[in-house]
Design a protein around this motif. Sequence first.
Motif, PDB file in Angstrom:
ATOM      1  N   SER A 242       0.639  -1.213   0.118  1.00 30.04           N
ATOM      2  CA  SER A 242      -0.016   0.095  -0.150  1.00 30.04           C
ATOM      3  C   SER A 242       0.699   1.226  -0.177  1.00 30.04           C
ATOM      4  N   SER A 243       1.900   0.985   0.680  1.00 27.30           N
ATOM      5  CA  SER A 243       3.028   2.304   0.837  1.00 27.30           C
ATOM      6  C   SER A 243       3.550   2.554  -0.737  1.00 27.30           C
ATOM      7  N   LYS A 244       3.653   1.436  -1.367  1.00 27.31           N
ATOM      8  CA  LYS A 244       4.514   1.568  -2.424  1.00 27.31           C
ATOM      9  C   LYS A 244       3.289   2.446  -3.711  1.00 27.31           C
ATOM     10  N   LEU A 245       1.987   1.735  -3.477  1.00 29.97           N
ATOM     11  CA  LEU A 245       1.052   2.491  -4.155  1.00 29.97           C
ATOM     12  C   LEU A 245       1.011   3.975  -3.990  1.00 29.97           C
ATOM     13  N   SER A 246       0.801   4.229  -2.903  1.00 25.44           N
ATOM     14  CA  SER A 246       0.663   5.666  -2.286  1.00 25.44           C
ATOM     15  C   SER A 246       1.893   6.618  -2.896  1.00 25.44           C
ATOM     16  N   THR A 247       3.035   6.040  -2.744  1.00 22.09           N
ATOM     17  CA  THR A 247       4.158   7.077  -3.338  1.00 22.09           C
ATOM     18  C   THR A 247       4.083   6.935  -4.926  1.00 22.09           C
ATOM     19  N   ALA A 248       3.364   5.999  -5.411  1.00 22.04           N
ATOM     20  CA  ALA A 248       3.100   5.956  -6.992  1.00 22.04           C
ATOM     21  C   ALA A 248       2.371   7.251  -7.519  1.00 22.04           C
ATOM     22  N   GLY A 249       1.490   7.567  -6.604  1.00 18.05           N
ATOM     23  CA  GLY A 249       0.556   8.702  -7.136  1.00 18.05           C
ATOM     24  C   GLY A 249      -0.423   8.261  -7.900  1.00 18.05           C
ATOM     25  N   THR A 250      -1.507   9.032  -8.239  1.00 15.95           N
ATOM     26  CA  THR A 250      -2.540   8.707  -8.988  1.00 15.95           C
ATOM     27  C   THR A 250      -2.220   8.074 -10.303  1.00 15.95           C
ATOM     28  N   THR A 251      -1.435   8.501 -11.120  1.00 18.46           N
ATOM     29  CA  THR A 251      -1.090   8.010 -12.339  1.00 18.46           C
ATOM     30  C   THR A 251      -0.256   6.650 -12.392  1.00 18.46           C
ATOM     31  N   GLY A 252       0.697   6.898 -11.616  1.00 19.16           N
ATOM     32  CA  GLY A 252       1.436   5.536 -11.442  1.00 19.16           C
ATOM     33  C   GLY A 252       0.685   4.323 -10.658  1.00 19.16           C
ATOM     34  N   ARG A 253      -0.079   4.806  -9.641  1.00 22.79           N
ATOM     35  CA  ARG A 253      -0.762   3.747  -9.014  1.00 22.79           C
ATOM     36  C   ARG A 253      -1.824   3.038  -9.905  1.00 22.79           C
ATOM     37  N   SER A 254      -2.555   3.903 -10.713  1.00 21.63           N
ATOM     38  CA  SER A 254      -3.671   3.441 -11.700  1.00 21.63           C
ATOM     39  C   SER A 254      -2.900   2.157 -12.640  1.00 21.63           C
ATOM     40  N   MET A 255      -1.729   2.421 -13.225  1.00 17.51           N
ATOM     41  CA  MET A 255      -0.883   1.570 -14.001  1.00 17.51           C
ATOM     42  C   MET A 255      -0.440   0.455 -13.403  1.00 17.51           C
ATOM     43  N   ILE A 256      -0.084   0.504 -12.131  1.00 15.71           N
ATOM     44  CA  ILE A 256       0.498  -0.638 -11.392  1.00 15.71           C
ATOM     45  C   ILE A 256      -0.722  -1.557 -10.892  1.00 15.71           C
ATOM     46  N   GLU A 257      -1.887  -0.900 -10.624  1.00 18.24           N
ATOM     47  CA  GLU A 257      -2.971  -1.635 -10.082  1.00 18.24           C
ATOM     48  C   GLU A 257      -3.560  -2.464 -11.273  1.00 18.24           C
ATOM     49  N   GLU A 258      -3.593  -1.872 -12.459  1.00 12.53           N
ATOM     50  CA  GLU A 258      -3.989  -2.464 -13.904  1.00 12.53           C
ATOM     51  C   GLU A 258      -3.165  -3.701 -14.284  1.00 12.53           C
ATOM     52  N   LYS A 259      -1.950  -3.252 -14.273  1.00 10.77           N
ATOM     53  CA  LYS A 259      -0.867  -4.691 -14.545  1.00 10.77           C
ATOM     54  C   LYS A 259      -1.130  -5.828 -13.678  1.00 10.77           C
ATOM     55  N   PHE A 260      -1.173  -5.159 -12.202  1.00 13.16           N
ATOM     56  CA  PHE A 260      -1.009  -6.311 -11.265  1.00 13.16           C
ATOM     57  C   PHE A 260      -2.301  -7.170 -11.505  1.00 13.16           C
ATOM     58  N   GLU A 261      -3.442  -6.575 -11.742  1.00 13.77           N
ATOM     59  CA  GLU A 261      -4.813  -7.498 -11.901  1.00 13.77           C
ATOM     60  C   GLU A 261      -4.698  -8.556 -12.821  1.00 13.77           C
ATOM     61  N   ILE A 262      -3.815  -8.147 -13.955  1.00 16.48           N
ATOM     62  CA  ILE A 262      -3.594  -9.040 -14.919  1.00 16.48           C
ATOM     63  C   ILE A 262      -2.797 -10.176 -14.490  1.00 16.48           C
ATOM     64  N   ALA A 263      -1.743  -9.984 -13.886  1.00 12.86           N
ATOM     65  CA  ALA A 263      -0.807 -10.718 -13.090  1.00 12.86           C
ATOM     66  C   ALA A 263      -1.695 -11.619 -12.141  1.00 12.86           C
ATOM     67  N   TYR A 264      -2.474 -10.996 -11.468  1.00  9.38           N
ATOM     68  CA  TYR A 264      -3.142 -11.978 -10.241  1.00  9.38           C
ATOM     69  C   TYR A 264      -3.962 -12.854 -10.938  1.00  9.38           C
ATOM     70  N   LYS A 265      -4.796 -12.459 -12.139  1.00  6.49           N
ATOM     71  CA  LYS A 265      -5.727 -13.281 -12.752  1.00  6.49           C
ATOM     72  C   LYS A 265      -5.252 -14.218 -13.556  1.00  6.49           C
ATOM     73  N   TYR A 266      -3.929 -14.021 -14.169  1.00  6.42           N
ATOM     74  CA  TYR A 266      -3.024 -15.005 -14.679  1.00  6.42           C
ATOM     75  C   TYR A 266      -2.836 -16.220 -13.821  1.00  6.42           C
ATOM     76  N   MET A 267      -2.294 -15.680 -12.516  1.00  9.70           N
ATOM     77  CA  MET A 267      -1.919 -17.104 -11.645  1.00  9.70           C
ATOM     78  C   MET A 267      -2.861 -17.731 -11.360  1.00  9.70           C
ATOM     79  N   GLN A 268      -4.085 -17.164 -11.060  1.00  7.58           N
ATOM     80  CA  GLN A 268      -5.245 -17.848 -10.526  1.00  7.58           C
ATOM     81  C   GLN A 268      -5.957 -18.600 -11.728  1.00  7.58           C
ATOM     82  N   ASN A 269      -5.844 -18.197 -12.853  1.00  4.65           N
ATOM     83  CA  ASN A 269      -6.474 -18.771 -13.905  1.00  4.65           C
ATOM     84  C   ASN A 269      -6.012 -19.996 -14.615  1.00  4.65           C
TER      85      ASN A 269
END
Length: 297
Positions: A242-269
Amino acid sequence: MKKIVLFAIVALGCMLAGVSCAEDDLNPNSVIVEVTSEPTPLDAWLYDNFVTPYNIEFAYRYQDMESDMTYNLTPASYEKAVQMAKLVRHLCLQSYDEITGSEEFIRNYFPKMIYLVGSPAYNNNGTVILGTAEGGTKITLYAVNRMDPTDVDLLNEWYFKTIHHEFAHILHQTKPYSTDFDQITGTSETSRYVGNACWDVYATESAALKAGFISRYAATSADEDFVELISIYVTNTAATWSSKLSTAGTTGRSMIEEKFEIAYKYMQNEWNIDLDQLREVVLRRQAEVPSMDLDTL
């Protein structure tokens, strides 16, 4: 006349060669001496805990052919090899065993060799290689002699994040992740993959986060970005993430979360692995390290 003299010299040479061969018998003993070593208690322990269940070789003796000869490297000490073997088993292999319900996942997909090097591998630009993977078959861990088994954060930074990182490479090379991942990070000056120039383009971790990368090294390529997300997520607490996402700011956080969602679903599926559950197991096992006996086999 010249021809007669030449033939005479050739004949004499043959005679002398014959005499020389007759007098100098070849030594039946080879000049190449095979290096051997006595089995140790660690060898027996490794056979029972790495070879038998996982078909993995844990190589702690220094081998030129397994080492990168471009660096000045030293062997891992026996004591540190014992500690590292027990830590790798507890924090990595058994974490996946627990989350998948068997040893088959590691046996089928994990690299078949873990090779230890005692010293760090320094690059000319001052960076240090923490670990390498070769074709999905071998992981090399460096600076083992500097390992402090009581410092869990250092263990993660230098070794276990690296192992999860390299293992994630093998997984996505076996089953590719969605190409949508590559499209999230653009080609603008503030958000782009920059190869090995990542250390110069993103001078700090904060700069990389603001550009939409979970680490500076993640800016190397889409593949590195993908596995950094997984390895950093499972080896850090929710508060750290959460601290890393906070440091990333609005733009950086949005990109990281979007990419992580793909990684998360990939590992699950693709692998039936929930990264939240894996992180829970890894963190619990990390908390157990201070109370472990890492010296007795």
